[in-house]
Design a protein around this motif. Structure first.
Motif, PDB file in Angstrom:
ATOM      1  N   HIS A  69       5.666   1.659  -4.185  1.00  8.95           N
ATOM      2  CA  HIS A  69       4.922   0.483  -4.648  1.00  8.95           C
ATOM      3  C   HIS A  69       4.145  -0.167  -3.511  1.00  8.95           C
ATOM      4  CE1 HIS A  69       4.015  -3.363  -6.474  1.00  8.95           C
ATOM      5  NE2 HIS A  69       4.667  -3.970  -5.497  1.00  8.95           N
ATOM      6  N   SER A  70       2.967  -0.653  -3.837  1.00  7.04           N
ATOM      7  CA  SER A  70       2.188  -1.461  -2.898  1.00  7.04           C
ATOM      8  C   SER A  70       1.906  -2.814  -3.548  1.00  7.04           C
ATOM      9  CB  SER A  70       0.863  -0.777  -2.553  1.00  7.04           C
ATOM     10  OG  SER A  70       0.059  -1.615  -1.748  1.00  7.04           O
ATOM     11  N   ASP A  71       2.179  -3.891  -2.827  1.00  4.43           N
ATOM     12  CA  ASP A  71       1.923  -5.222  -3.369  1.00  4.43           C
ATOM     13  C   ASP A  71       0.432  -5.490  -3.512  1.00  4.43           C
ATOM     14  OD1 ASP A  71       4.571  -6.024  -3.686  1.00  4.43           O
ATOM     15  OD2 ASP A  71       4.727  -6.665  -1.595  1.00  4.43           O
ATOM     16  N   GLU A  72      -0.358  -4.917  -2.619  1.00  2.00           N
ATOM     17  CA  GLU A  72      -1.808  -5.115  -2.684  1.00  2.00           C
ATOM     18  C   GLU A  72      -2.511  -3.794  -2.966  1.00  2.00           C
ATOM     19  OE1 GLU A  72      -3.294  -4.794   1.890  1.00  2.00           O
ATOM     20  OE2 GLU A  72      -2.229  -6.634   1.354  1.00  2.00           O
ATOM     21  N   ARG A  73      -3.686  -3.879  -3.534  1.00  6.91           N
ATOM     22  CA  ARG A  73      -4.437  -2.679  -3.931  1.00  6.91           C
ATOM     23  C   ARG A  73      -4.921  -1.937  -2.689  1.00  6.91           C
ATOM     24  NH1 ARG A  73      -7.966  -0.770  -8.164  1.00  6.91           N
ATOM     25  NH2 ARG A  73      -7.458   1.438  -8.089  1.00  6.91           N
ATOM     26  N   LEU A  74      -4.529  -0.670  -2.580  1.00  5.78           N
ATOM     27  CA  LEU A  74      -4.947   0.153  -1.456  1.00  5.78           C
ATOM     28  C   LEU A  74      -6.190   0.971  -1.776  1.00  5.78           C
ATOM     29  CD1 LEU A  74      -1.447   1.595  -0.414  1.00  5.78           C
ATOM     30  CD2 LEU A  74      -2.683  -0.303   0.657  1.00  5.78           C
ATOM     31  N   GLY A  75      -6.337   1.354  -3.038  1.00 13.80           N
ATOM     32  CA  GLY A  75      -7.365   2.320  -3.428  1.00 13.80           C
ATOM     33  C   GLY A  75      -6.729   3.696  -3.543  1.00 13.80           C
ATOM     34  N   ARG A  76      -7.306   4.528  -4.375  1.00 18.98           N
ATOM     35  CA  ARG A  76      -6.723   5.840  -4.678  1.00 18.98           C
ATOM     36  C   ARG A  76      -6.447   6.671  -3.423  1.00 18.98           C
ATOM     37  NH1 ARG A  76      -7.003   9.851  -8.827  1.00 18.98           N
ATOM     38  NH2 ARG A  76      -7.483  11.946  -8.070  1.00 18.98           N
ATOM     39  N   GLY A  77      -7.434   6.766  -2.533  1.00 17.18           N
ATOM     40  CA  GLY A  77      -7.287   7.600  -1.350  1.00 17.18           C
ATOM     41  C   GLY A  77      -6.179   7.132  -0.437  1.00 17.18           C
ATOM     42  N   ARG A  78      -6.137   5.843  -0.143  1.00 20.07           N
ATOM     43  CA  ARG A  78      -5.099   5.326   0.755  1.00 20.07           C
ATOM     44  C   ARG A  78      -3.719   5.429   0.124  1.00 20.07           C
ATOM     45  NH1 ARG A  78      -9.284   1.506   1.257  1.00 20.07           N
ATOM     46  NH2 ARG A  78     -10.403   1.693   3.243  1.00 20.07           N
TER      47      ARG A  78
END
Length: 239
Positions: A69-78
Motif C-alpha cells: 500500500h502507498s498512502d500517496e499516489r505514486l503513479g503506475r511506473g513507480r
C-alpha cells in the motif's frame, strides 16, 4: 518460509470491483504455473475506494497474497518499481487488474522467462492476436506503436500491453535508468531492455478493451511527447 519462484504484481488504483475477480482468478492461474511457489502482490497506489482494506482482509486469510500500500499516489511506473524491488521471486510479472489479457496466456508468458528469455511481453498487434476494442483505440494504438518503432528503433510491435514478465535480476539492473513514473513505463522498460540487448519474447494474446476506457486528446499528446523525451535522453544526453 516458502520458496518463491514467481511474483505476480497487480497495479491497482481505485479498482475494488475488478479486484474481487482478479485475485481469485490470479491465484487459480498461478497455482497451476508454480504450485505453492508464487506470491501475488497487489501494488495498491493511494486508492480511496476501499481497495486496500479489501486486499488486507484477503491477505489475512491467504498468505500467498501481499498488499503493498502507498498512502500517496505514486503513479503506475513507480508503483511497479516498488513492487518489483520488494518481490521475492526470481521471475516477476504483472498484468492489468481488469484482466484485459486472457489469463490463459500467463503460463506461456512465465514459461518464456523460464526458457531463458530476459523478458516476455504480450502483443495485441501480432497477426495471431485476437483483440476486441473500439476503432478509435485501435487507430491510436497502431499509430503510437509505429512512432515507437520509427523514432526509438524498437523491433517490437506492441509496447503498452499490460502483460509482461521478466527475470527479476535483469529487470532490477534496468530500473535505475527508467525515469517514466506512470503509463510510459511499459514502453521505456522495453526500449531500454532492447538497448541493453536483452532477449525479449513477444507473444500474441487474446485481449479485450476494458469498460469505460477512452482515448483523450491530451493522452495522445503526452505519449507522443514521452517518445521524444526518451529519444533525447538516449541519443543526446546518452542516458
Amino acid at each position: 518460509m516458502r520458496e518463491i519462484e514467481v511474483s505476480a504484481v497487480l497495479p491497482v488504483y481505485n479498482d475494488l470491483t475488478a479486484l474481487k475477480t482478479a485475485i481469485p482468478r490470479s491465484l487459480e492461474a498461478l497455482e497451476s504455473i508454480a504450485p505453492e511457489r508464487f506470491e501475488l502482490i497487489v501494488a495498491e497506489d493511494g486508492s480511496t475506494d476501499g481497495s486496500a482494506e479489501f486486499v488486507r482482509a484477503y491477505e489475512t486469510n491467504d498468505p500467498r497474497v501481499r498488499l503493498l500500500h502507498s498512502d500517496e499516489r505514486l503513479g503506475r511506473g513507480r508503483a511497479l518499481n516498488r513492487a518489483f524491488s520488494g518481490a521475492n521471486g526470481s521471475i516477476v510479472c504483472y498484468y492489468d487488474v481488469d484482466l484485459a489479457t486472457d489469463m490463459q496466456h500467463l503460463a506461456e508468458l512465465v514459461g518464456a522467462v523460464r526458457d531463458g528469455y530476459d523478458a516476455a511481453t504480450g502483443s495485441r498487434l501480432l497477426p495471431e492476436s485476437v483483440i476486441t476494442r473500439s476503432g478509435g483505440r485501435e487507430i491510436a494504438s497502431r499509430g503510437y506503436n509505429m512512432l515507437v518503432r520509427t523514432i526509438l528503433g524498437s523491433s517490437l510491435h506492441d509496447h503498452q500491453c499490460g502483460f509482461k514478465a521478466f527475470r527479476r535480476d535483469r529487470l532490477l539492473d534496468l530500473l535505475p535508468s527508467v525515469t517514466a513514473g506512470h503509463w510510459f513505463w511499459d514502453t521505456e522498460v522495453l526500449i531500454r531492455a532492447q538497448k541493453n540487448e536483452y532477449r525479449i519474447k513477444e507473444l500474441p494474446v487474446r485481449w479485450r478493451q476494458g469498460e469505460g476506457t477512452t482515448v483523450r486528446r491530451k493522452d495522445v499528446v503526452e505519449m507522443g511527447s514521452a517518445i521524444l523525451r526518451l529519444w533525447w535522453r538516449l541519443h543526446v544526453e546518452k542516458g
